[in-house]
Design a protein around this motif. Sequence first.
Motif, mmCIF file in Angstrom:
data_model
loop_
_atom_site.group_PDB
_atom_site.id
_atom_site.type_symbol
_atom_site.label_atom_id
_atom_site.label_comp_id
_atom_site.label_asym_id
_atom_site.label_seq_id
_atom_site.Cartn_x
_atom_site.Cartn_y
_atom_site.Cartn_z
ATOM 1 N N GLY A 24 0.840 -1.195 0.000
ATOM 2 C CA GLY A 24 0.000 0.000 0.000
ATOM 3 C C GLY A 24 0.875 1.246 0.000
ATOM 4 N N ALA A 25 0.237 2.380 0.173
ATOM 5 C CA ALA A 25 0.906 3.675 0.005
ATOM 6 C C ALA A 25 2.137 3.827 0.891
ATOM 7 N N GLY A 26 2.164 3.129 2.048
ATOM 8 C CA GLY A 26 3.296 3.269 2.968
ATOM 9 C C GLY A 26 4.618 2.835 2.353
ATOM 10 N N SER A 28 5.637 3.468 -0.567
ATOM 11 C CA SER A 28 6.144 4.545 -1.431
ATOM 12 C C SER A 28 6.346 5.854 -0.673
ATOM 13 N N ALA A 29 6.013 5.861 0.625
ATOM 14 C CA ALA A 29 6.100 7.115 1.392
ATOM 15 C C ALA A 29 7.530 7.651 1.429
ATOM 16 N N GLU A 30 8.503 6.735 1.619
ATOM 17 C CA GLU A 30 9.889 7.205 1.720
ATOM 18 C C GLU A 30 10.489 7.567 0.357
ATOM 19 N N GLU A 34 2.852 11.020 -1.096
ATOM 20 C CA GLU A 34 1.978 11.110 0.084
ATOM 21 C C GLU A 34 1.146 9.838 0.234
ATOM 22 N N THR A 35 0.898 9.446 1.464
ATOM 23 C CA THR A 35 -0.067 8.369 1.703
ATOM 24 C C THR A 35 -1.465 9.003 1.711
ATOM 25 N N PHE A 36 -2.479 8.176 1.919
ATOM 26 C CA PHE A 36 -3.855 8.686 1.860
ATOM 27 C C PHE A 36 -4.373 9.145 3.218
ATOM 28 N N LEU A 42 -3.334 12.568 1.473
ATOM 29 C CA LEU A 42 -4.171 13.037 0.356
ATOM 30 C C LEU A 42 -5.633 13.203 0.750
ATOM 31 N N TRP A 43 -6.148 12.258 1.560
ATOM 32 C CA TRP A 43 -7.573 12.363 1.917
ATOM 33 C C TRP A 43 -7.807 13.350 3.060
ATOM 34 N N ALA A 44 -6.747 13.955 3.596
ATOM 35 C CA ALA A 44 -6.941 15.026 4.580
ATOM 36 C C ALA A 44 -7.234 16.341 3.861
ATOM 37 N N THR A 102 -0.346 -4.844 -5.636
ATOM 38 C CA THR A 102 -0.242 -3.520 -5.040
ATOM 39 C C THR A 102 -1.564 -2.766 -5.165
ATOM 40 N N GLN A 103 -1.884 -2.044 -4.098
ATOM 41 C CA GLN A 103 -3.020 -1.117 -4.157
ATOM 42 C C GLN A 103 -2.558 0.217 -4.723
ATOM 43 N N ASN A 104 -1.240 0.346 -4.886
ATOM 44 C CA ASN A 104 -0.695 1.630 -5.325
ATOM 45 C C ASN A 104 -0.892 1.832 -6.817
ATOM 46 N N ILE A 160 -7.979 4.522 -12.781
ATOM 47 C CA ILE A 160 -7.955 4.355 -11.331
ATOM 48 C C ILE A 160 -9.269 3.690 -10.942
ATOM 49 N N VAL A 161 -9.201 2.700 -10.073
ATOM 50 C CA VAL A 161 -10.425 2.055 -9.593
ATOM 51 C C VAL A 161 -11.038 2.963 -8.525
ATOM 52 N N PHE A 162 -12.148 3.576 -8.874
ATOM 53 C CA PHE A 162 -12.814 4.464 -7.923
ATOM 54 C C PHE A 162 -13.606 3.645 -6.893
ATOM 55 N N GLY A 187 2.847 -1.650 4.409
ATOM 56 C CA GLY A 187 2.527 -0.236 4.198
ATOM 57 C C GLY A 187 1.096 0.049 3.813
ATOM 58 N N THR A 188 0.187 -0.664 4.424
ATOM 59 C CA THR A 188 -1.235 -0.363 4.154
ATOM 60 C C THR A 188 -2.008 -0.281 5.462
ATOM 61 N N SER A 189 -2.978 0.633 5.500
ATOM 62 C CA SER A 189 -3.725 0.870 6.740
ATOM 63 C C SER A 189 -4.770 -0.203 6.993
ATOM 64 N N GLY A 190 -5.073 -1.022 5.980
ATOM 65 C CA GLY A 190 -6.111 -2.043 6.166
ATOM 66 C C GLY A 190 -7.500 -1.436 6.263
ATOM 67 N N GLY A 229 7.831 -0.267 11.739
ATOM 68 C CA GLY A 229 8.976 0.563 11.385
ATOM 69 C C GLY A 229 8.859 0.998 9.944
ATOM 70 N N PRO A 230 9.852 1.731 9.449
ATOM 71 C CA PRO A 230 9.810 2.177 8.049
ATOM 72 C C PRO A 230 10.082 1.041 7.081
ATOM 73 N N ALA A 231 9.335 1.035 6.002
ATOM 74 C CA ALA A 231 9.449 -0.029 5.006
ATOM 75 C C ALA A 231 10.861 -0.131 4.441
HETATM 76 P P1 OAD Z 1 -3.166 4.562 3.697
HETATM 77 O O1 OAD Z 1 -2.780 5.979 3.553
HETATM 78 O O2 OAD Z 1 -4.561 4.263 4.127
HETATM 79 O O3 OAD Z 1 -2.202 3.804 4.711
HETATM 80 C C1 OAD Z 1 -0.805 3.899 4.585
HETATM 81 C C2 OAD Z 1 -0.177 3.029 5.656
HETATM 82 O O4 OAD Z 1 1.228 3.062 5.455
HETATM 83 C C3 OAD Z 1 -0.440 3.489 7.090
HETATM 84 O O5 OAD Z 1 -0.857 2.371 7.872
HETATM 85 C C4 OAD Z 1 0.924 4.000 7.581
HETATM 86 O O6 OAD Z 1 1.170 3.712 8.955
HETATM 87 C C5 OAD Z 1 1.868 3.205 6.700
HETATM 88 N N1 OAD Z 1 3.148 3.903 6.452
HETATM 89 C C6 OAD Z 1 3.372 5.222 6.284
HETATM 90 N N2 OAD Z 1 4.664 5.459 6.057
HETATM 91 C C7 OAD Z 1 5.288 4.250 6.072
HETATM 92 C C8 OAD Z 1 6.634 3.807 5.913
HETATM 93 N N3 OAD Z 1 7.625 4.670 5.675
HETATM 94 N N4 OAD Z 1 6.893 2.490 6.015
HETATM 95 C C9 OAD Z 1 5.909 1.596 6.271
HETATM 96 N N5 OAD Z 1 4.617 1.946 6.429
HETATM 97 C C10 OAD Z 1 4.310 3.251 6.325
HETATM 98 O O7 OAD Z 1 -2.854 3.860 2.278
HETATM 99 P P2 OAD Z 1 -3.397 2.480 1.726
HETATM 100 O O8 OAD Z 1 -3.599 1.501 2.810
HETATM 101 O O9 OAD Z 1 -2.520 2.103 0.594
HETATM 102 O O10 OAD Z 1 -7.454 3.562 -3.044
HETATM 103 O O11 OAD Z 1 -4.807 2.906 1.150
HETATM 104 C C11 OAD Z 1 -5.621 1.943 0.525
HETATM 105 C C12 OAD Z 1 -6.402 2.581 -0.579
HETATM 106 O O12 OAD Z 1 -7.127 3.697 -0.070
HETATM 107 C C13 OAD Z 1 -5.543 3.177 -1.689
HETATM 108 O O13 OAD Z 1 -5.149 2.247 -2.666
HETATM 109 C C14 OAD Z 1 -6.439 4.213 -2.267
HETATM 110 C C15 OAD Z 1 -6.989 4.806 -0.995
HETATM 111 O O14 OAD Z 1 -8.204 5.430 -1.097
HETATM 112 C C16 OAD Z 1 -7.914 4.153 -4.147
HETATM 113 O O15 OAD Z 1 -7.532 5.231 -4.538
HETATM 114 C C17 OAD Z 1 -8.943 3.367 -4.863
#
Ligand code: OAD
Length: 245
Positions: A24-26, A28-30, A34-36, A42-44, A102-104, A160-162, A187-190, A229-231
């Motif tokens: 997930g987005a985590g 690619s954070a480093e 931006e994560t979501f 992004l969603w903030a 990947t969800q990314n 993009i899958v909406f 790296g995904t929030s679940g 920890g960091p990915a």
């Molecule tokens: P989120 O933004 O929901 O979650 C990102 C996760 O990455 C969080 O749990 C963070 O703690 C973790 N994280 C942040 N930095 C990190 C790092 N350096 N190393 C490891 N982990 C880190 O992103 P996703 O779970 O990917 O969908 O979001 C899922 C979906 O929601 C996305 O694919 C997107 C979004 O809406 C669509 O756009 C359809």
Amino acid sequence: MRWDRFCELCGNEALMKNIVILTGAGISAESGLETFRASDGLWANHAIEDICTPEALARNRPLVLDFYDQRRAALARVGPNPAHVALARLDREWTGELLLVTQNVDDLHERSGAKRLLHMHGELMSSLCEACGARAAFGGAMLDGAECGACGADEVRPDIVFFGEQPYEMELIYRHLRDVDLFVSIGTSGAVYPAAGFVQAARHVGARTLELNLDPSEGSCFFHESRLGPASQLVPAFVDELLAG
Ligand code: OAD
């Protein structure tokens, strides 16, 4: 953790061969994306329902196209980090089955060389024609106007899958999950299904499950092990450990 598989149901040990990794987005954070759901993510700054739904596209197309044009421009300024590189190495060197889901929507996994990869939520570097359904490589700005190379319609949207749409390749993903020995979530929030449910599908068939994330995810309790920890640190260490056997 030893990387031999043992069946949760019967307790027998068997060779571990089949791996499914969800990112997930985590991850690619480093790299600088931006994560979501971070407090400044992004969603903030944008409501999901203004950007990431078919209704949003119908209501305010320029806003949605501009949002993804900006993401595409940001992607061009960054590169893979050690976590992407480590997973590409695992893909090259793991002789058993492996599927990287990947969800990314970024292309950092493929830029680091990963091949056994599926983008379940679509791709920034791809377009989708609403008229004929063609998907094609896309690298520019959709706000500038874009035509479908297959049918010529000017109804091209980000691939993009909406929310409310069906993610890509679900049948293939669940086929892999039916035989999975090790499921790893990185790296995904679940917070978003169906990806958030993959861990339970893996547990159901007796797989080992591991989470690598900065913070515990919403589904953390479903994993055998959570490493926080960091990915860029956790993923290379995990890949070294796995390939060492
Ligand atoms: P989120 O933004 O929901 O979650 C990102 C996760 O990455 C969080 O749990 C963070 O703690 C973790 N994280 C942040 N930095 C990190 C790092 N350096 N190393 C490891 N982990 C880190 O992103 P996703 O779970 O990917 O969908 O979001 C899922 C979906 O929601 C996305 O694919 C997107 C979004 O809406 C669509 O756009 C359809």
